[in-house]
Design an enzyme around this catalytic site. Structure first.
Site, PDB file in Angstrom:
ATOM      1  N   TYR A 129       8.394  20.490 -22.706  1.00  0.00           N
ATOM      2  CA  TYR A 129       9.311  19.537 -23.349  1.00  0.00           C
ATOM      3  C   TYR A 129       8.605  18.806 -24.485  1.00  0.00           C
ATOM      4  O   TYR A 129       7.480  18.312 -24.306  1.00  0.00           O
ATOM      5  CB  TYR A 129       9.728  18.459 -22.355  1.00  0.00           C
ATOM      6  CG  TYR A 129      10.809  18.855 -21.379  1.00  0.00           C
ATOM      7  CD1 TYR A 129      12.068  19.294 -21.810  1.00  0.00           C
ATOM      8  CD2 TYR A 129      10.576  18.737 -20.013  1.00  0.00           C
ATOM      9  CE1 TYR A 129      13.047  19.618 -20.880  1.00  0.00           C
ATOM     10  CE2 TYR A 129      11.555  19.052 -19.090  1.00  0.00           C
ATOM     11  CZ  TYR A 129      12.793  19.506 -19.538  1.00  0.00           C
ATOM     12  OH  TYR A 129      13.758  19.811 -18.630  1.00  0.00           O
ATOM     13  N   LYS A 138       1.141   1.880   8.026  1.00  0.00           N
ATOM     14  CA  LYS A 138       2.291   1.466   7.222  1.00  0.00           C
ATOM     15  C   LYS A 138       2.506   2.453   6.086  1.00  0.00           C
ATOM     16  O   LYS A 138       1.607   3.235   5.771  1.00  0.00           O
ATOM     17  CB  LYS A 138       2.045   0.063   6.680  1.00  0.00           C
ATOM     18  CG  LYS A 138       0.806  -0.015   5.801  1.00  0.00           C
ATOM     19  CD  LYS A 138       0.454  -1.436   5.426  1.00  0.00           C
ATOM     20  CE  LYS A 138      -0.777  -1.439   4.547  1.00  0.00           C
ATOM     21  NZ  LYS A 138      -1.274  -2.774   4.284  1.00  0.00           N
ATOM     22  N   HIS A 144      -5.864 -12.336   5.672  1.00  0.00           N
ATOM     23  CA  HIS A 144      -6.084 -11.135   4.868  1.00  0.00           C
ATOM     24  C   HIS A 144      -6.948 -11.490   3.667  1.00  0.00           C
ATOM     25  O   HIS A 144      -6.736 -12.526   3.033  1.00  0.00           O
ATOM     26  CB  HIS A 144      -4.723 -10.584   4.424  1.00  0.00           C
ATOM     27  CG  HIS A 144      -4.779  -9.192   3.874  1.00  0.00           C
ATOM     28  ND1 HIS A 144      -5.549  -8.190   4.412  1.00  0.00           N
ATOM     29  CD2 HIS A 144      -4.127  -8.630   2.829  1.00  0.00           C
ATOM     30  CE1 HIS A 144      -5.371  -7.077   3.714  1.00  0.00           C
ATOM     31  NE2 HIS A 144      -4.513  -7.318   2.745  1.00  0.00           N
ATOM     32  N   ARG A 181      -0.032 -15.311  -0.534  1.00  0.00           N
ATOM     33  CA  ARG A 181       1.151 -14.452  -0.468  1.00  0.00           C
ATOM     34  C   ARG A 181       2.024 -14.961   0.676  1.00  0.00           C
ATOM     35  O   ARG A 181       3.077 -15.508   0.459  1.00  0.00           O
ATOM     36  CB  ARG A 181       0.700 -13.004  -0.238  1.00  0.00           C
ATOM     37  CG  ARG A 181       1.800 -12.000  -0.143  1.00  0.00           C
ATOM     38  CD  ARG A 181       1.285 -10.564  -0.127  1.00  0.00           C
ATOM     39  NE  ARG A 181       0.494 -10.253   1.077  1.00  0.00           N
ATOM     40  CZ  ARG A 181       0.017  -9.046   1.356  1.00  0.00           C
ATOM     41  NH1 ARG A 181       0.230  -8.029   0.514  1.00  0.00           N
ATOM     42  NH2 ARG A 181      -0.684  -8.824   2.449  1.00  0.00           N
ATOM     43  N   CYS A 219       7.072  18.182 -15.917  1.00  0.00           N
ATOM     44  CA  CYS A 219       8.528  18.179 -15.746  1.00  0.00           C
ATOM     45  C   CYS A 219       8.885  17.550 -14.398  1.00  0.00           C
ATOM     46  O   CYS A 219       8.006  17.204 -13.618  1.00  0.00           O
ATOM     47  CB  CYS A 219       9.073  19.602 -15.780  1.00  0.00           C
ATOM     48  SG  CYS A 219       8.425  20.608 -17.114  1.00  0.00           S
ATOM     49  N   MET A 220      10.195  17.465 -14.116  1.00  0.00           N
ATOM     50  CA  MET A 220      10.609  16.856 -12.855  1.00  0.00           C
ATOM     51  C   MET A 220      10.094  17.666 -11.655  1.00  0.00           C
ATOM     52  O   MET A 220       9.603  17.107 -10.690  1.00  0.00           O
ATOM     53  CB  MET A 220      12.136  16.748 -12.797  1.00  0.00           C
ATOM     54  CG  MET A 220      12.639  15.973 -11.597  1.00  0.00           C
ATOM     55  SD  MET A 220      14.430  15.952 -11.475  1.00  0.00           S
ATOM     56  CE  MET A 220      14.874  14.910 -12.850  1.00  0.00           C
ATOM     57  N   ASP A 221      10.189  18.995 -11.752  1.00  0.00           N
ATOM     58  CA  ASP A 221       9.865  19.830 -10.598  1.00  0.00           C
ATOM     59  C   ASP A 221       8.741  20.832 -10.862  1.00  0.00           C
ATOM     60  O   ASP A 221       8.501  21.701 -10.035  1.00  0.00           O
ATOM     61  CB  ASP A 221      11.108  20.623 -10.167  1.00  0.00           C
ATOM     62  CG  ASP A 221      12.294  19.715  -9.978  1.00  0.00           C
ATOM     63  OD1 ASP A 221      12.149  18.701  -9.274  1.00  0.00           O
ATOM     64  OD2 ASP A 221      13.362  19.997 -10.557  1.00  0.00           O
ATOM     65  N   ARG A 273      -8.887  -4.445  10.715  1.00  0.00           N
ATOM     66  CA  ARG A 273      -7.708  -3.671  10.318  1.00  0.00           C
ATOM     67  C   ARG A 273      -8.118  -2.617   9.296  1.00  0.00           C
ATOM     68  O   ARG A 273      -8.442  -2.925   8.161  1.00  0.00           O
ATOM     69  CB  ARG A 273      -6.631  -4.594   9.740  1.00  0.00           C
ATOM     70  CG  ARG A 273      -6.128  -5.634  10.741  1.00  0.00           C
ATOM     71  CD  ARG A 273      -4.948  -6.390  10.205  1.00  0.00           C
ATOM     72  NE  ARG A 273      -5.212  -6.995   8.909  1.00  0.00           N
ATOM     73  CZ  ARG A 273      -5.743  -8.190   8.713  1.00  0.00           C
ATOM     74  NH1 ARG A 273      -6.055  -8.955   9.746  1.00  0.00           N
ATOM     75  NH2 ARG A 273      -5.959  -8.641   7.495  1.00  0.00           N
TER      76      ARG A 273
END
Ligand SMILES: *Cc1c(COP(=O)(O)O)cnc(C)c1O
Length: 765
Positions: free
Chosen positions: A659, A434, A559, A532, A707-709, A616
């Protein structure tokens, strides 16, 4: 049966057939193959006959002629037992065409493949392909040896008593090498270590010479007949396995008057990696063998790995031995290989049409081709490490150019087997793929797990399952999606839903009814303490009354909420007991059997006595140890987030970085910029020295705000730092557990946060 196998044997000896096939995926040359339609527990070769006829196969060994194929002009050889016929044919081939071939057979728990390859290379002899060592593999190996070969090297692997005698009778080796037999691994199927060793020694009962490490001397002298020459090799206590295997191989070759070529002694490590390349290429590199014998095995590998419709390019360095122009013509004519790039002499000129090219030497190849000459193709690169073809392949690999999540498929297999070893042999393993296999990418993982005998895959949503089916995954898949919105896809793709409520059960029954489906497998979830989703024990009565012929309970499961909380075993045990009681109730009510499962990774490691019929496996498959106990200490990390340095600058103490000027340098520093930011999944809380990056053996702090990138790293302390140096964010040197602790979360979140824009690169060691 004798008559049928004789007929095929004659075709083989006359060269009208060159390949014996039992797996339709291995087909290269239709008219030149004979297909044996074997039946196994999970499959039946007879089902593939139609498709193989379409692809040109004309000879089939079958136990019956399937309906509709009776009068269509192909040759069926009908026998009682297809497997027995294959064996009989190998036996006949061994005693006629290979009567004078000197056979060396290798057995033992480890090192078999390695020493086999080394010896075969030293002798220039054909040998059994990589994993052809079983009851099926040995006959196939024998049939693939060219008639009249001087030597052949064969691997013989067994898993239970009685098997070796059958292999010995087929191989009839002159010399036998028993490599290390360890008492720790795979003793299953045997009473004890001594028993296992003696079974291996059966291979040498009629041999001229048997070579073995002195550690099994007692067994060898006790068990082998007097007239067999026994060569005991004393392996120094501190020898590395490479050295030990080298000594055994050298000693074995000496018994046939040859010696081990020193340059072949190295690990098989780099055989056939697949990695993602630039321009959407995939690259498989075979850096170990560069001869024509090994080409069909490599091509077979490519055919299983290459996505449907992706053209295949073979790039081959100067080869050892003769060029097999006939094989190359076949590969190109059948479009199994679409483009051939070769170095050196001996090739027919007619092979190089279209985009195919031949170069006189390696430097010409490197001068003439650049990465932009390749796009959206599967490249099989064969050539020695460091040679021109290898250099080209490395230039093409994405991992040397960009930010990648490297996924080690051998580590997945290691972790899978590590858990299997904790379980009873009949217990099935459901592998959780998953969330894109915890971020690693479900497709390659699924292929690997399918090949290694997982019982089920489990996905979260129907779309994930659909994608796996489209990619050719045929094994059972559970969908744990709390809400199914596309029943057409669910049924069409045989995805088995988790059912956790009456509403859902009624809906599935109704949808199956609309499509006239009966006995559709479903998995009933019980809530035993997670609170759950799931039925409660008190629901069993109504649940069993609500079941209808449209569905069939394939399994009942629950579970655990606290399996990884070492101080909450009381809670876990109460869940386990409740689940046992639920299973008892359910089996009294249902007229048929069903599977039961409750353990997740931590549960398997800690409560294996509750393994029921299946378990599992999730996070630990990916090599993350959430427990810190001995049972899970041997896991190998699967994923590594890596990138490269794209800028390096010297800044004096007092300068600020990034920054908001949040890091002020307190020393003169070398600062590297790396193109990985929070949009790639690098958590921003690791900014300003909270997190580290591994650079050339040193942990270097992240400085400034991420930073973002991109991010900046203080690499002052790291040796040999250059533009293009590879760095690791997590992987073998920085565990996801460490990062999870630094940012106050769990390793699951770190793994699944790596953004989809980061390229996943898969490799085997
Ligand atoms: C994710 C999941 C697992 C696997 O748990 P791990 O802790 O990763 O081993 C098992 N069962 C269910 C129902 C799950 O959703």
């Amino acid at each position: 049966m004798q008559h049928e196998t004789d007929q095929i044997l004659q075709l083989l000896c006359r060269g009208e057939i060159s390949a014996v096939l039992t797996d339709s995926r291995s087909l290269i040359d239709g008219p030149g193959s004979v297909f044996f339609a074997l039946r196994t527990e999970s499959n039946d070769g007879h089902n593939y006959i139609g498709q193989l006829i379409d692809r040109g196969v004309r000879h089939f060994v079958v136990d019956h002629i399937p309906q509709g194929f009776e009068a269509i002009g192909v040759n069926f050889y009908v026998v009682d037992d297809v497997f027995a016929a294959l064996r009989q044919m190998a036996m006949a081939y061994r005693t006629t065409a290979l009567a004078s071939t000197r056979f060396i057979a290798v057995s033992g728990s480890r090192g078999k493949s390695v020493v086999k390859e080394w010896m075969a290379q030293s002798l220039g002899a054909p040998h059994s392909p990589r994993s052809y060592n079983s009851q099926l593999g040995v006959p196939l190996s024998i049939l693939s040896i060219p008639a009249g070969a001087q030597f052949a090297v064969i691997e013989a692997g067994i898993s239970r008593e009685g098997e070796m005698a059958r292999l010995a009778g087929l191989i009839r080796p002159e010399v036998v090498l028993i490599t290390g037999v360890s008492d720790a691994e795979h003793c299953d199927g045997f009473a004890d270590f001594r028993h296992k060793v003696s079974e291996k020694l059966i291979l040498g009962q009629e041999a001229r010479v048997v070579v073995f490490p002195s550690s099994i001397e007692d067994e060898a002298y006790g068990f082998l007949p007097k007239d067999v020459t026994k060569v005991s090799v004393a392996i120094p206590q501190d020898a590395l396995w490479l050295e030990a295997d080298g000594m055994l191989a050298a000693e074995t070759l000496r018994t046939v008057g040859h010696s081990l070529a020193p340059e072949v002694v190295r690990p098989l490590k780099t055989r056939l990696n697949v990695s993602q390349g630039v321009n959407n290429c995939l690259i498989a590199s075979d850096r170990f063998t560069c001869d024509m014998h090994s080409l069909p095995t490599a091509i077979d590998f490519v055919k299983r790995r290459a996505p449907l419709g992706m053209p295949v390019t073979l790039v081959i360095d100067r080869i050892v031995g003769d060029v097999d122009n006939r094989l190359l013509h076949t590969l190109l004519d059948k479009e199994i290989v679409n483009r051939l790039i070769a170095v050196g002499e001996g090739y027919d000129d007619t092979l190089f049409r279209g985009k195919s090219r031949r170069y006189g030497d390696g430097s010409e190849l490197l001068r003439s081709l650049s990465v932009s000459d390749f796009s959206s193709e599967f490249i099989l690169a064969k050539g020695e490490e460091g040679g021109a073809v290898d250099t080209l392949a490395r230039r093409l690999e994405a991992r040397h150019n960009e930010t990648v999540l490297e996924v080690n498929l051998d580590a997945v297999v290691h972790n899978f087997n590590h858990f299997k070893a904790m379980l009873r042999p009949q217990t099935g393993v459901v592998c959780m793929v998953k969330a894109s296999a915890y971020g690693a990418g479900s497709l390659e993982l699924a292929r690997t797990l399918q090949d290694h005998g997982a019982a089920y895959l489990a996905v979260a949503v129907v779309d994930e399952g659909e994608e796996l089916r489209r990619a050719g995954i045929t094994m059972p898949i559970m969908a744990l999606n709390p809400k199914v919105t596309n029943y057409d896809s669910l049924f069409a793709n045989s995805l088995e839903p988790e059912i956790f409520s009456f509403e859902m059960l009624e809906e599935v029954i109704a949808e199956a009814g609309k499509r006239d489906i009966r006995d559709y497998p479903i998995h009933i979830k019980f809530d035993t303490g997670m609170h759950r989703l799931g039925f409660l024990r008190g629901d069993i009565d109504r649940l069993c009354r609500s079941l209808a012929p449209q569905v069939r309970v394939a399994s009942v499961f629950s579970h655990l909420a606290t399996a990884d909380c070492l101080d909450m075993d009381d809670y876990t045990l109460s869940q386990l007991e409740q689940f046992s009681a639920i299973c008892r109730d359910m089996s009294q009510r249902l007229p048929y059997g069903f599977k039961r499962h409750i353990l997740n990774s931590a549960g398997i490691a800690r409560f294996p006595q509750y393994q029921f019929d299946m378990v599992r496996l999730g996070i630990s498959l990916y090599g993350v140890d959430t427990l810190g106990i001995p049972a899970t200490s041997d896991l190998r990390p699967v994923s590594a987030l890596r990138s490269i340095i794209i800028s390096l600058k010297q800044w004096d103490a007092g300068r600020s970085i990034g920054y908001g000027c949040r890091t002020i340098l307190d020393h003169n520093a070398t600062i590297a910029t790396i193109p990985v930011g929070y949009a790639d999944g690098l958590n921003r809380r690791l900014s300003n020295m909270h997190g580290q990056v591994w650079v050339n053996g040193i942990l270097c702090p992240i400085v400034g705000n991420i930073c973002m990138d991109a991010c900046m790293v203080d690499v002052t302390a790291a040796p040999d730092v250059k533009l293009g140096t590879q760095v690791e964010f997590f992987g073998p040197n920085i565990s996801v557990n460490t990062i999870a602790e630094q940012i106050g979360t769990i390793p699951y979140e770190v793994l699944t946060s790596v953004s989809p824009r980061v390229k996943r690169v898969y490799y085997r060691e």
